[in-house]
Design a protein around this motif. Structure first.
Motif, PDB file in Angstrom:
ATOM      1  N   UNK A 114       0.833  -1.210   0.000  1.00  0.00           N
ATOM      2  CA  UNK A 114       0.000   0.000   0.000  1.00  0.00           C
ATOM      3  C   UNK A 114       0.863   1.253   0.000  1.00  0.00           C
ATOM      4  N   UNK A 115       2.005   1.200   0.671  1.00  0.00           N
ATOM      5  CA  UNK A 115       2.919   2.344   0.661  1.00  0.00           C
ATOM      6  C   UNK A 115       3.441   2.598  -0.753  1.00  0.00           C
ATOM      7  N   UNK A 116       3.799   1.522  -1.461  1.00  0.00           N
ATOM      8  CA  UNK A 116       4.246   1.670  -2.845  1.00  0.00           C
ATOM      9  C   UNK A 116       3.133   2.229  -3.726  1.00  0.00           C
ATOM     10  N   UNK A 117       1.896   1.801  -3.464  1.00  0.00           N
ATOM     11  CA  UNK A 117       0.778   2.310  -4.260  1.00  0.00           C
ATOM     12  C   UNK A 117       0.592   3.806  -4.032  1.00  0.00           C
ATOM     13  N   UNK A 160       1.278   1.549 -15.503  1.00  0.00           N
ATOM     14  CA  UNK A 160       2.674   1.109 -15.585  1.00  0.00           C
ATOM     15  C   UNK A 160       3.237   0.753 -14.215  1.00  0.00           C
ATOM     16  N   UNK A 161       2.829   1.508 -13.194  1.00  0.00           N
ATOM     17  CA  UNK A 161       3.329   1.251 -11.844  1.00  0.00           C
ATOM     18  C   UNK A 161       2.753  -0.050 -11.294  1.00  0.00           C
ATOM     19  N   UNK A 162       1.430  -0.222 -11.405  1.00  0.00           N
ATOM     20  CA  UNK A 162       0.821  -1.434 -10.845  1.00  0.00           C
ATOM     21  C   UNK A 162       1.251  -2.688 -11.596  1.00  0.00           C
ATOM     22  N   UNK A 277      -7.659  -2.597 -16.433  1.00  0.00           N
ATOM     23  CA  UNK A 277      -6.320  -3.184 -16.434  1.00  0.00           C
ATOM     24  C   UNK A 277      -5.601  -2.943 -15.105  1.00  0.00           C
ATOM     25  N   UNK A 278      -5.853  -1.778 -14.495  1.00  0.00           N
ATOM     26  CA  UNK A 278      -5.255  -1.506 -13.186  1.00  0.00           C
ATOM     27  C   UNK A 278      -5.760  -2.520 -12.161  1.00  0.00           C
ATOM     28  N   UNK A 279      -7.058  -2.786 -12.171  1.00  0.00           N
ATOM     29  CA  UNK A 279      -7.615  -3.759 -11.231  1.00  0.00           C
ATOM     30  C   UNK A 279      -7.035  -5.154 -11.472  1.00  0.00           C
ATOM     31  N   UNK A 280      -6.890  -5.526 -12.758  1.00  0.00           N
ATOM     32  CA  UNK A 280      -6.320  -6.842 -13.070  1.00  0.00           C
ATOM     33  C   UNK A 280      -4.883  -6.934 -12.566  1.00  0.00           C
ATOM     34  N   UNK A 281      -4.159  -5.831 -12.617  1.00  0.00           N
ATOM     35  CA  UNK A 281      -2.759  -5.848 -12.181  1.00  0.00           C
ATOM     36  C   UNK A 281      -2.618  -5.776 -10.663  1.00  0.00           C
TER      37      UNK A 281
END
Length: 735
Positions: A114-117, A160-162, A277-281
């Motif tokens: 979560x910190x990375x997110x 790209x991040x996730x 796509x974000x949710x899938x990642x």
């Protein structure tokens, strides 16, 4: 030179990686004013600053310049914004990570994910803001489209991040963690089935798209389900790699309009696609992290329950459980040897250095013990400075290993401050052949052998099979020590007494007695406690036993003042350990001050061997008790080491002549000479003598002739319960 070359290689690798991600993103651009739907380089940049620190953002401007020079040309007015948007965003995310991460670093856990997110959102917002300003300044985008551009830019960075940050961060991170994350807990067949199913699901999406099915994108639930399967069953790294491949594949199909799919044309279409796509990642990766964290916690709890936290060896309970299984299992080895190791004088390390130094030594010795035996051995730390090893070898092999281990421990040197700490150990070995003895018996033999090694001086090894009857006696002594504890806890001791009579009829008419102890065993039999008292002394239970006797005697006398008034003196035996026990000294002094019994009625009997053990402390105790009014008798006199040499300096009232000399009166000239000499010397020193174990009237007559003052023994009366003695005495006086 080597460090500089390594730094250069890392710079080129990271620059190339960032550049490759940007080239992949350029495939989504159709016109100069397009905004890419997927920017993998943002995920690579975040992974880079997380793994190596903010200083490595230096690769970003070089990669961005290379991109614009080779693949994506841009107006010169936009170039500084492009460089700054990517560089400053990475720096902002890196700064947040440094301040938000825990002190123990970044690990694969939900909180760090979560910190990375959150840091990714900072990166995306910063990059989108600077990039949009650059597009407006260069005239590439109109002010009316600024909101659409900012949103698409930020969503492209987030995707790209996730997608790339988790897998790249772990690939660039610590090798040990990376290796553990690759290791799956399931069989190869399940992994192959999963990989084939994933490829088939992707092929199914392409096939449905080419057929013109309006709901073809709904088939993305198939690879998502497979990624969730991987998150639960496989290693986190497998899940992350699979997620990166699936998201990249689906984004290429939809973003480039391949495989029959239509490229999103509106802001809403693009936003919905990118959020999907974000949710899938995110979902499979977060589930994989949560599962890994749960497994890691379960493993840590298991280790805490089965391992010693200081040495990492098995703890006592786990060792005993597994040792019992080895001894009783169907596949039990033919030969099993149990080694029990105890460090010699370890308390000196704790007292002279510190407990931290002691822990360091225990940890080091534990490493030596574990290194000496192979993986087939059970190695445990069973106590403060005790270790146990159960190894499937013969007794001779175990002895060889034990001696080698003793040499390693003896050669150990640990620098601690201005000291050089050394160590030594004693080892006991017990061997068993199939069918094996039970674990408790084997451990008892090894423990007894270790105790024997300590009594022989320590820093040596003793095998139980080579001690024979001596070891059996030691084992019996240990059992007696346990019986002492049990008898004390259950108060199964009874006070007996034996009269001490004056040999001169003109002496005091008051009675003198010696308190004797009897104990009741498990079968209800009253027994003499000779073995128990010896075991109590040996295993440092003497002070507790003596305190029990003193308390019982004082309570009885306080409860029977009419009998106490007729006592000239009451002898109470004290062991050698009691004489040097400062706590007993304080207890006894306080008890006497609060007692109605005059201290002058108490005669404390001590042996000369116990005085020799610590003469200074013994004399201090004698003087303290004499100041309160107690009397003293030197028991078993004549059997010690240098009786006459220190007698004139020892302040006692009575010398009790050892019974071995008294019993030989009339049969041994030496016995008569010893008794006569003790009596004469005692009178010179103004002390009185008591002859023990007088069994015949002839012995009493001889003692009276030689001037002995008092006598006790079967010739006078046998030991009897204290209440019985005084009842008989009262009846005699009444008659």
């Amino acid at each position: 030179m080597a460090d500089a070359l390594g730094t250069l290689r890392r710079f080129l690798l990271l620059t190339g990686l960032y550049y490759a991600g940007a080239v992949l993103a350029s495939l989504y651009l159709r016109t100069p004013d397009d905004i890419t739907l997927f920017w993998p380089s943002s995920g690579i940049a975040l992974a880079l600053v997380v793994s190596w620190g903010k200083r490595w953002t230096v690769v970003v401007p070089f990669a961005v310049i290379a991109l614009h020079l080779t693949v994506v040309p841009v107006p010169l007015a936009f170039l500084p914004y492009s460089i700054l948007s990517n560089t400053l965003a990475a720096l902002a995310a890196g700064w947040y990570c440094e301040h938000a991460r825990r002190a123990d670093g970044l690990h694969l856990r939900t909180a760090d994910g979560l910190m990375l997110l959150r840091s990714g959102l900072i990166l995306a917002a910063t990059s989108a803001t600077i990039g949009t300003a650059g597009l407006l300044h260069a005239g590439i985008t109109q002010p009316i489209d600024a909101g659409r551009v900012w949103l698409l830019w930020a969503l492209g960075d987030i995707l790209g991040i996730t997608t790339f940050t988790p897998v790249i961060a772990l690939l660039l991170g610590p090798g040990g963690l990376r290796e553990g994350l690759w290791r799956d807990r399931v069989g190869r067949r399940e992994q192959v089935v999963w990989a084939i199913a994933l490829l088939l699901s992707l092929a199914g999406i392409v096939s449905a798209g080419r057929s013109g099915n309006l709901y073809a994108l709904g088939l993305v639930s198939m690879p998502l389900a497979l990624l969730l399967w991987a998150a639960v069953r496989f290693s986190p790294m497998t899940t992350m790699v699979g997620t990166t491949l699936v998201v990249t594949f689906v984004s290429l199909l939809t973003g480039l309009g391949l495989g029959g799919f239509t490229r999103p044309l509106t802001l809403l279409d693009a936003s919905v696609l990118m959020l999907l796509l974000v949710l899938i990642s995110v979902i499979p990766v977060m589930l994989a992290v949560a599962t890994y964290e749960q497994r890691h916690t379960a493993t840590a709890l298991y280790l805490r329950a089965t391992r010693d936290p200081l040495t990492g060896l098995l703890n006592r309970s786990t060792f005993e459980e597994r040792a019992r299984e080895r001894l009783t299992g169907e596949t039990a080895e033919q030969d099993l040897s149990l080694l029990y190791l105890d460090l010699d004088h370890f308390k000196l390390v704790n007292d002279s250095a510190s407990h931290v130094a002691g822990d360091d030594m225990i940890r080091t010795v534990g490493g030596l013990v574990g290194a000496e035996f192979g993986d087939e051995a059970l190695v445990a730390r069973t106590g403060g400075d005790e270790f146990a090893v159960l190894v499937p070898v013969s007794e001779s092999q175990a002895i060889t290993c034990g001696r080698r281990l003793l040499a390693s421990i003896d050669g150990l040197r640990i620098a601690w401050g201005d000291q050089m700490l050394t160590a030594a150990a004693s080892i006991g070995i017990a061997h068993s052949k199939a069918p094996h003895v039970d674990f408790d018996t084997l451990l008892s033999h090894a423990d007894a052998a270790c105790f024997a090694a300590k009594e022989y001086g320590g820093n040596r090894l003793v095998a139980a099979s080579r001690e024979g009857d001596e070891l059996k006696l030691r084992t019996a002594s240990m059992r007696s020590a346990l019986q002492v504890r049990e008898a004390l806890d259950q108060r199964r001791f009874t006070l007996f007494c034996q009269p001490i009579v004056p040999l001169d009829p003109a002496s005091s008419t008051k009675s003198s007695i010696e308190i004797l102890l009897r104990w009741t065993d498990a079968q209800g039999q009253v027994r003499a406690p000779a073995e128990l008292i010896a075991a109590a002394e040996r295993y440092r239970l003497g002070p507790r036993l003596d305190r029990y006797v003193v308390e019982a005697v004082l309570q009885w006398l306080e409860a029977n003042p009419e009998h106490a008034a007729n006592i000239h003196h009451c002898g109470i035996n004290l062991g050698g350990g009691t004489l040097v026990d400062e706590e007993f000294h304080d207890y006894f002094a306080a008890r006497l001050r609060h007692s109605s019994i005059s201290p002058e009625k108490l005669c404390l009997e001590i042996t000369e061997t116990s005085v020799v053990r610590d003469r200074t402390r013994a004399q201090r105790f004698i003087q303290r008790m004499r100041d309160l009014g107690c009397r003293f008798a030197l028991d078993d006199f004549g059997t010690g080491f240098c009786s006459f040499g220190y007698l004139q300096h020892l302040d006692v009232d009575y010398l009790k002549i050892d019974g071995s000399f008294v019993r030989d009166l009339g049969n041994s000239e030496l016995a008569e000479a010893v008794v006569r000499s003790i009596t004469d010397i005692a009178h010179v020193l103004d002390k009185r003598t008591v002859a023990e174990q007088a069994e015949t009237q002839a012995q009493l007559d001889s003692l009276r002739t030689m001037g002995v003052d008092f006598a006790q023994g079967y010739a006078i009366a046998r030991p009897m319960p204290i209440a019985t003695f005084f009842e008989g005495l009262a009846a005699l006086k009444a008659g």
